[in-house]
Design an enzyme around this catalytic site. Sequence first.
Site, short mmCIF file in Angstrom:
data_model
loop_
_atom_site.label_atom_id
_atom_site.label_comp_id
_atom_site.label_asym_id
_atom_site.label_seq_id
_atom_site.Cartn_x
_atom_site.Cartn_y
_atom_site.Cartn_z
N CYS A 116 0.85 -1.55 -0.16
CA CYS A 116 0.22 0.18 0.27
C CYS A 116 1.09 1.34 -0.02
O CYS A 116 0.35 2.41 0.00
CB CYS A 116 -0.99 -0.81 1.29
SG CYS A 116 -1.89 -1.66 1.63
N HIS A 150 -8.44 3.28 -2.80
CA HIS A 150 -7.29 2.65 -2.64
C HIS A 150 -6.27 2.08 -4.00
O HIS A 150 -5.90 1.16 -3.29
CB HIS A 150 -7.27 2.31 -1.27
CG HIS A 150 -5.77 1.65 -0.77
ND1 HIS A 150 -4.23 1.91 -1.36
CD2 HIS A 150 -5.22 1.08 -0.24
CE1 HIS A 150 -3.88 1.65 -0.85
NE2 HIS A 150 -4.23 0.55 0.30
N CYS A 152 -1.20 2.89 6.54
CA CYS A 152 -1.02 1.59 6.75
C CYS A 152 -0.37 0.96 5.64
O CYS A 152 -0.94 1.08 4.61
CB CYS A 152 -1.95 1.11 7.61
SG CYS A 152 -3.32 0.60 6.60
#
Length: 391
Positions: free
Chosen positions: A95, A347, A377
């Site tokens: 991520c 995302h 995160c």
Amino acid sequence: MSLNPRDVVIVDFGRTPMGRSKGGMHRNTRAEDMSAHLISKLLERNNKVDPAEVEDVIWGCVNQTLEQGWNIARMASLLTQIPHTSAAQTVSRLCGSSMSALHTAAQAIMTNNGDVFVIGGVEHMGHVSMMHGVDPNPHMSLHAAKASGMMGLTAEMLGKMHGITREQQDAFGLRSHQLAHKATLEGKFKDEIIPMQGYDENGFLRVFDYDETIRPDTTLESLAALKPAFNPKGGTVTAGTSSQITDGASCMIVMSAQRAQDLGIQPLAVIRSMAVAGVDPAIMGYGPVPATQKALKRAGLSISDIDFFELNEAFAAQALPVLKDLKVLDKMNEKVNLHGGAIALGHPFGCSGARISGTLLNVMKQNGGTFGVSTMCIGLGQGIATVFERV
């Protein structure tokens, strides 16, 4: 403000409109074409920057296969005005990939290994699904909890540990859509969205200059009606309080303060510090807490010095504990994700780190803030953070 010659400054930021992965605007656009369009338009917008000066194109991408394989950074770069003499690399920190791309460029500039970089990232989750080709190690359960690779369950765990209710999560999800819709109506995304051609729901080619992921008709009642997405028995995390699966790319031009001065460029901000941190994979969503604390310590700042935060909204059940332990939950409405976040915008893994950082810089510019933190995160237990100062 006085800058040192090797300070790292952000010259400009742009991103694609965020598209739904199922039948969305980017369904007929390849990931490297999306990336190349963004890079080209951002360089056109900054005509004082000679593309031949670009040392390296550093591009975040998680699932590096199919159209995202074979070093998509180079594949995209070859489709732009950047000459073949400039280099390119693709990086993955899941991520946090494109924030890692920013950090890599910053570290090169700080150590006099280049002056001008193009960084960013992409993920076309409609063309290359997040699970495509994934082959987890069967021995991993000897070293981490079995569900550590199931991000939704780690969010359930973190929410339960911190007493986060379903109602709190729904309110957070609603807030994301409301703020993103408000930002759209008020033109707050105008400076960051680079318009792109895409296909509407009827199959017609058109130019998009807005995010198609925002749902302005979201209500607490509609969110409350959703079933748990990951734990059907007693779970609280739903599709409405999780980041959307979307397609998108983001891009920044970064350079040394000395080169910006030589070119007569007024930067948006300077990087004051960077950090990464690891946490138990079972609570991967907690990573922004130690990463932000590290970054603030390195910058010589405290949490109260920070005017605005961009925290990637992987899950409401994850974001709320992070804000609580960073001691900013009570200031959320004044300081955190003022234009909404990943629950509304999505995302796309490789895109998000640069996306939230660029959105933060625009929030700081529009609201007069001095210091900002972007943090997120990372699956399997990491966090990453960057401290910016507006110039």
